[in-house]
Write a protein that holds these residues in place. Structure first.
Motif, short mmCIF file in Angstrom:
data_model
loop_
_atom_site.label_atom_id
_atom_site.label_comp_id
_atom_site.label_asym_id
_atom_site.label_seq_id
_atom_site.Cartn_x
_atom_site.Cartn_y
_atom_site.Cartn_z
N THR A 146 76.54 -93.16 -48.90
CA THR A 146 75.65 -93.95 -50.44
C THR A 146 74.06 -94.38 -49.52
N GLY A 147 74.54 -94.86 -48.27
CA GLY A 147 73.58 -95.29 -47.29
C GLY A 147 73.87 -95.50 -45.25
N TYR A 148 73.30 -96.21 -45.17
CA TYR A 148 73.55 -96.42 -43.95
C TYR A 148 74.53 -96.37 -42.80
N GLU A 149 75.63 -96.37 -44.46
CA GLU A 149 77.07 -96.08 -42.96
C GLU A 149 77.03 -95.18 -42.24
N ALA A 150 76.84 -94.25 -43.35
CA ALA A 150 77.13 -92.29 -42.85
C ALA A 150 77.30 -92.79 -40.94
N LEU A 151 76.07 -93.16 -40.81
CA LEU A 151 76.50 -93.75 -39.08
C LEU A 151 76.66 -93.95 -38.87
N PHE A 152 77.39 -95.05 -39.45
CA PHE A 152 78.60 -96.21 -38.77
C PHE A 152 80.02 -95.00 -37.81
N PRO A 153 79.62 -94.27 -38.38
CA PRO A 153 81.42 -93.51 -37.60
C PRO A 153 80.44 -92.69 -36.87
N LEU A 154 80.03 -91.94 -36.52
CA LEU A 154 79.04 -91.16 -35.74
C LEU A 154 79.20 -92.02 -34.26
N VAL A 155 78.26 -92.87 -34.34
CA VAL A 155 78.29 -94.46 -33.10
C VAL A 155 79.26 -94.45 -32.66
N LEU A 156 80.38 -95.48 -33.40
CA LEU A 156 81.36 -95.72 -33.06
C LEU A 156 82.42 -94.47 -32.56
N SER A 157 82.19 -93.69 -32.76
CA SER A 157 82.83 -92.26 -32.09
C SER A 157 82.04 -92.07 -30.33
N GLU A 163 71.88 -101.24 -51.25
CA GLU A 163 70.56 -100.76 -51.23
C GLU A 163 71.00 -99.20 -51.15
N PRO A 164 71.40 -98.32 -51.89
CA PRO A 164 71.46 -97.18 -52.04
C PRO A 164 70.64 -96.39 -51.07
N ASN A 165 71.05 -95.41 -50.16
CA ASN A 165 69.62 -94.52 -49.46
C ASN A 165 70.50 -93.43 -49.08
N ILE A 166 69.88 -92.11 -50.07
CA ILE A 166 70.75 -90.90 -50.05
C ILE A 166 70.18 -90.29 -48.62
N SER A 167 68.85 -90.09 -48.57
CA SER A 167 68.11 -89.08 -48.02
C SER A 167 68.34 -90.38 -45.95
N LEU A 168 68.81 -91.19 -45.74
CA LEU A 168 70.03 -91.52 -44.37
C LEU A 168 70.78 -90.54 -44.81
N VAL A 169 71.41 -90.68 -45.91
CA VAL A 169 73.63 -89.78 -45.08
C VAL A 169 72.50 -88.47 -45.08
N ILE A 170 72.07 -87.98 -46.19
CA ILE A 170 71.45 -86.50 -45.59
C ILE A 170 70.98 -86.02 -43.62
N ALA A 171 70.47 -87.26 -43.36
CA ALA A 171 69.94 -86.97 -41.54
C ALA A 171 70.85 -87.18 -41.13
N LEU A 176 86.80 -86.23 -35.41
CA LEU A 176 85.84 -86.54 -35.26
C LEU A 176 84.90 -85.77 -36.82
N LEU A 177 84.15 -84.32 -36.77
CA LEU A 177 83.94 -83.62 -37.50
C LEU A 177 84.67 -83.57 -38.74
N SER A 178 85.99 -83.06 -38.50
CA SER A 178 86.71 -83.76 -40.75
C SER A 178 86.80 -84.30 -41.51
N LEU A 179 86.81 -85.38 -40.19
CA LEU A 179 86.48 -87.03 -40.70
C LEU A 179 85.09 -87.29 -41.26
N MET A 180 84.12 -86.51 -40.53
CA MET A 180 82.90 -87.15 -40.82
C MET A 180 82.40 -86.21 -41.77
N SER A 181 83.16 -85.17 -42.92
CA SER A 181 82.97 -84.21 -44.19
C SER A 181 83.21 -84.93 -44.58
N THR A 182 84.08 -85.53 -44.76
CA THR A 182 84.56 -86.50 -45.47
C THR A 182 83.64 -87.59 -45.66
N TYR A 183 83.45 -88.26 -44.83
CA TYR A 183 82.98 -90.01 -44.80
C TYR A 183 81.53 -89.39 -45.53
N LEU A 184 81.26 -88.23 -44.54
CA LEU A 184 79.51 -88.64 -45.94
C LEU A 184 79.81 -87.95 -47.25
#
Length: 930
Positions: free
Chosen positions: A725-736, A612-620, A713-721
């Motif tokens: 495609t959805g909620y997983e964008a938040l995952f590295p942030l919470v994990l870090s 279930e892709p959710n681009i607005s979550l990635v942007i947020a 974290l910041l460098s890898l996060m830019s690539t991960y974003l």
């Protein structure tokens, strides 16, 4: 040396699984078998709609109108229809090989990207007089390459045409239809071509890739996918009509429509879900049965129940490999030599004599393979050790063939068919028996190596990194005797393999346990000393510790099958400070730790990524990251530990800018693809530049603990974003966030157990943390530390999806980088997406090692033991029977854990590089005027 030896041993363990369970099933040296009676058709037209699901074709639209009116009319009035079951992996190459060559490909083909021929094989195209084919450059060349002589012709569009972001992928199919029409029109003015087209045993193959491409880009439930099915239906109608007219409606053309594999609801394929393994088959024309009316359908598969009640024609369900002998029988060519398919007689509209002769030819062709396989195994096995396949002994084979031939002569065709089917089943069982003949012997060798290696690593930990044993003097004489003893055993094994002319890989698998166990037995005094030491302590404590360790490892193993296990584990972690009374000395840290553990525990309960892709979550998430980085920058500037110079400030600024750009690229690429305008070149350039810079920028930042980790974290996060495609964008942030708190918690734990005085984490610097004199010996709590690391690594892998399954990858993840189909490039980017959380955990673990004053080797060895015990678990869980989903999952789990172990060795080095090394930019020197 130890790390290199470990890498080598684990690579052997990893590769062994393919030799034991997935070696090539092909044998060579059989004689071609052909039905002696004239065939019903002179030519065959094969349409393969790549990625077409059975339900998508057969189901009616919401207003009860068929999606493919022409094909619906065929199956209701003119031909036979059914479902063909594909096998794992549900990819294009294995699917086409099963369709056209009649056997199921071994996994070794994945290394070739399903394009080249890793093994030579025979096919219906090879046996035909002429084959003309149109379609994808990924599929057609492999059948032309494998063909003998120059009679298989291919017409392909360019690889760049396979663009997931293009305006409409259906144009790939219209290209094929247009070129076939032009080909037939041009043949009227080309006498050579015209004559060749009028020969017998001609095959025309149309590979239609549009449906698969639209499914990847827009999902199978999209309007684009369904419209593409309509386009294909119209194209097939035109081509069928044109071909019938070209041959003057002579009634000698057979048509087959099928698919190589299906597709999941989220637009991927590769695993064993019914939506991927169930493909349609519609056959009509010369020699094909008419529809059989039925009052009700019987569906074995739950996926099919209640789906196509409107179809009152008899449906047939059979394996995909059965289509190759059906094609061979219709046009009268020899059955492909390596085919393991059984001719589906229900499709044939011919005499009982023809059916009996055809299935007899089929049985003899499979029996030929059995004979070759048996003689090969007999040659490489000592006569007194050889155990033949009893149900098909030489006398039984002769008896079967004589009996069948007699039944055919007496016109007892039903009895002959029944006997042939029994013979085919026995021959296939026998093929499997000889193919897996050495499995137990090789499996035991690998298991012995595994147990020996794990034991040795445990002994190294105890001997070098703990105070549990005294230093024991080794007896040189005993060591020499041991060495010669093990050398003799090794020579005996090598001699035994030599006289059986075994492959060279067998030598590696069987000889590997010898040096490993020699190293273990050499440490016998250490084992004795350890046993005495443990018995002198509280036995109940030792047993309790072992039980806790076992339970922990079982939870990790369980999490590979059920993601919710990770949630349970994380909730237990949340309560860890309370259980150990740590919260008393660090209330705030404990509160944040508990909060983040609970937050991370939500991810394994979420649906698998990409569905279930959710681009607005990635942007947020991008904006949230920018916000956090600005706050951290402000707090760093206010603190005493100011940025030493403007260069560090610039690096931080570039990284924040990179996050902003990534967020913009994700948003604009999504809009562009939605409007079918393709991937903008500017976005693609920014994406690749971000990827490259994310590997370099952390190395330019200061090496003080939190600044370096935050920079990573910041460098890898830019690539991960860009890959989200959805909620997983938040995952590295919470994990870090959890990783940062973990470093603090370990510092508190160190003080709690009185192992060290509390030091300020702000003063830690990775660059100066390798002072050997400050390292301490291992403590029981360090086993818990290592377990935490392995648990976090597994969470990083399975937190947002089950990556042990090929179909859980969403191709949409890579659309910021490329949209043109490229299996290795896309695969590489998807692996990078999986690796990013992995790197974050590894870097945090490196920080834990530094702050707890442990040598990276000692903690890493405990990690190695935990992952090796898990790998041994999965080694015994590997199977090649049961449902195709079970087979694929069991193998991918083992490969995953083994890769994880090898990966952790490499990741350990990468984490050290990312945390300790610093690249200095050339500084401009200021000139003072005098």
């Amino acid at each position: 040396v130890f790390i290199l030896a470990g890498l080598l041993v684990h690579c052997v363990f990893l590769v062994s699984i393919f030799d034991i369970y997935f070696s090539s099933p092909l044998v060579h040296g059989m004689t071609p078998q052909q039905t002696p009676l004239p065939p019903p058709a002179k030519r065959l037209v094969l349409f393969v709609a790549d990625g077409l699901r059975a339900d998508s074709l057969y189901e009616l639209n919401s207003n009860d109108v068929p999606r493919a009116p022409f094909l619906r009319g065929i199956l209701e009035n003119n031909g036979s229809w059914g479902i063909s079951h594909t096998r794992v992996p549900t990819e294009s190459r294995p699917g086409h090989v099963a369709l056209i060559a009649g056997f199921y490909e071994d996994v070794s083909a994945v290394a070739k990207g399903w394009k080249e021929n890793p093994v030579e094989f025979d096919s219906v195209f090879n046996e035909s007089k002429y084959t003309w084919s149109w379609g994808s450059p990924d599929i057609l060349p492999m059948f032309a390459k494998g063909a003998t002589g120059d009679h298989v012709y291919t017409f392909c569009y360019t690889a760049e045409s396979e663009d997931f972001g293009a305006q409409d992928a259906a144009k790939l199919d219209t290209w094929v239809f247009d070129h076939v029409k032009n080909f037939f029109n041009s043949s009227r003015s080309n006498q050579t071509l015209f004559s060749a087209l009028h020969e017998d045993k001609v095959v025309l193959f149309l590979h239609l890739l549009g449906i698969d491409t639209n499914g990847h880009a827009h999902r199978p439930n999209s309007r684009d996918y369904k419209e593409n099915i309509k386009t294909v239906d119209e194209g097939i109608k035109e081509i069928a009509s044109m071909i019938e007219n070209f041959y003057g409606n002579d009634g000698k053309t057979a048509f087959i429509l099928t698919s190589d594999h299906g597709m999941t609801d989220w637009g991927s394929h590769g695993a064993g879900h019914p939506s991927e393994t169930l493909t349609p088959l519609i056959v009509w024309g010369a020699g094909v049965n008419y529809p059989q009316k039925v009052t009700s359908q019987f569906f074995e598969d739950n996926f099919l129940k209640g789906r196509w009640k409107s179809l009152k024609m008899g449906m047939l369900l059979f394996p995909q490999a059965d289509i190759a002998p059906l094609m061979a029988s219709l046009i009268g060519v020899p059955f492909p030599l390596n085919s393991v398919g059984t001719l589906p007689l229900e499709y044939l509209n011919n005499s009982a004599h023809f059916k009996a002769e055809s299935i007899f030819t089929n049985a003899v062709q499979i029996l030929e393979q059995f004979k070759v396989k048996m003689s090969q195994k007999k040659k490489t096995t000592l006569s007194f050790l050889f155990t033949p396949f009893k149900p098909l002994s030489d006398s039984e084979q002769i008896n079967f063939l004589k009996k069948t031939r007699l039944y055919i002569q007496q016109q007892k065709y039903d009895e002959a068919v029944s006997l042939c089917k029994t013979l085919i089943n026995l021959a296939l069982e026998g093929l499997s028996y000889y193919h897996t003949y050495d499995r137990l012997f090789l499996g035991l060798s690998i298991a012995m190596g595994f147990v020996g290696w794990t034991t040795y690593v445990i002994l190294v930990i105890i001997k070098s990194h703990t105070n549990l044993t005294k230093t024991v003097q080794t007896n040189n004489k005993e060591t020499t005797v041991l060495f010669y003893g093990f050398a003799f055993v090794g020579m005996m094994i090598a001699f035994f393999l030599l006289i059986q002319t075994c492959p060279w890989t067998y030598y590696i698998y069987c000889l590997l346990p010898v040096p490993v166990w020699y190293a273990v037995v050499r440490e016998l005094p250490v084992i004795q000393d350890l046993a005495t030491n443990l018995l002198s302590r509280h036995i109940s404590q030792s047993i309790g510790f072992l039980l806790v360790c076992t339970l922990g490892i079982e939870i990790l193993v369980f999490s590979f099958f059920y993601r919710f296990t990770l949630t349970i584990g994380l909730l237990v972690f949340a309560g860890w400070p309370v259980i150990t009374q740590l919260w008393v000395q660090a209330k705030t840290t404990t509160l944040i730790w508990t909060l983040l553990c609970v937050l991370l525990a939500i991810f394994p309960l979420m649906p698998v990524v990409g569905r279930e892709p959710n681009i607005s979550l990635v942007i947020a998430t991008g904006l949230l990251t920018v916000l956090i980085s600005c706050f951290s920058l402000a707090s760093l500037c206010k603190s005493k530990n100011k940025y030493r110079n403007n260069e560090d400030l610039k690096i931080h600024f570039y990284q924040v800018l990179s996050i902003v750009l990534s967020t913009y690229v994700v948003s604009s690429t999504h809009d562009s693809l939605k409007n079918k305008q393709g991937l903008p070149v500017l976005n693609q350039t920014i994406s690749w530049m971000t990827l490259v810079s994310s590997l370099v920028l952390p190395l330019l930042s200061p090496t003080s603990l939190f600044q370096r980790l935050f920079s990573i974290l910041l460098s890898l996060m830019s690539t991960y974003l860009l890959l989200s495609t959805g909620y997983e964008a938040l995952f590295p942030l919470v994990l870090s966030g959890l990783m940062f708190v973990w470093i603090n918690m370990e510092q508190e734990a160190l003080q709690h157990y009185g192992l060290s005085l509390k030091q300020k984490l702000a003063v830690f610097n990775f660059a100066y943390a390798t002072d050997i004199t400050r390292f301490r010996q291992l403590h029981l709590d360090d086993v818990r530390r290592s377990f935490f690391f392995v648990f976090f690594i597994v969470t990083a892998f399975f937190g947002t999806g089950n990556i042990a399954s090929v179909n859980s990858f969403d191709p949409a993840s890579v659309y910021c980088f490329l949209t043109v189909f490229s299996p290795f490039m896309m695969g590489g980017l998807l692996v990078l997406k999986v690796v990013i959380p992995f790197v974050l955990v590894s870097c945090a673990f490196e920080a834990v090692q530094v702050t707890t004053q442990l040598s990276s080797k000692s903690l890493f060895l405990i990690v190695l033991v935990i992952s090796d015990i898990m790998a041994l678990h999965f080694f015994f869980l590997v199977k090649d029977y049961g449902s195709w989903l079970d087979i694929g999952t069991s193998i991918s789990h083992y490969v995953l854990v083994m890769s994880l172990t090898i990966f952790m060795m490499l990741m350990n080095g990468l984490a050290q590089l990312l945390t300790t090394k610093r690249l200095e930019l050339p500084r401009r020197t200021k000139h003072h005027s005098t």
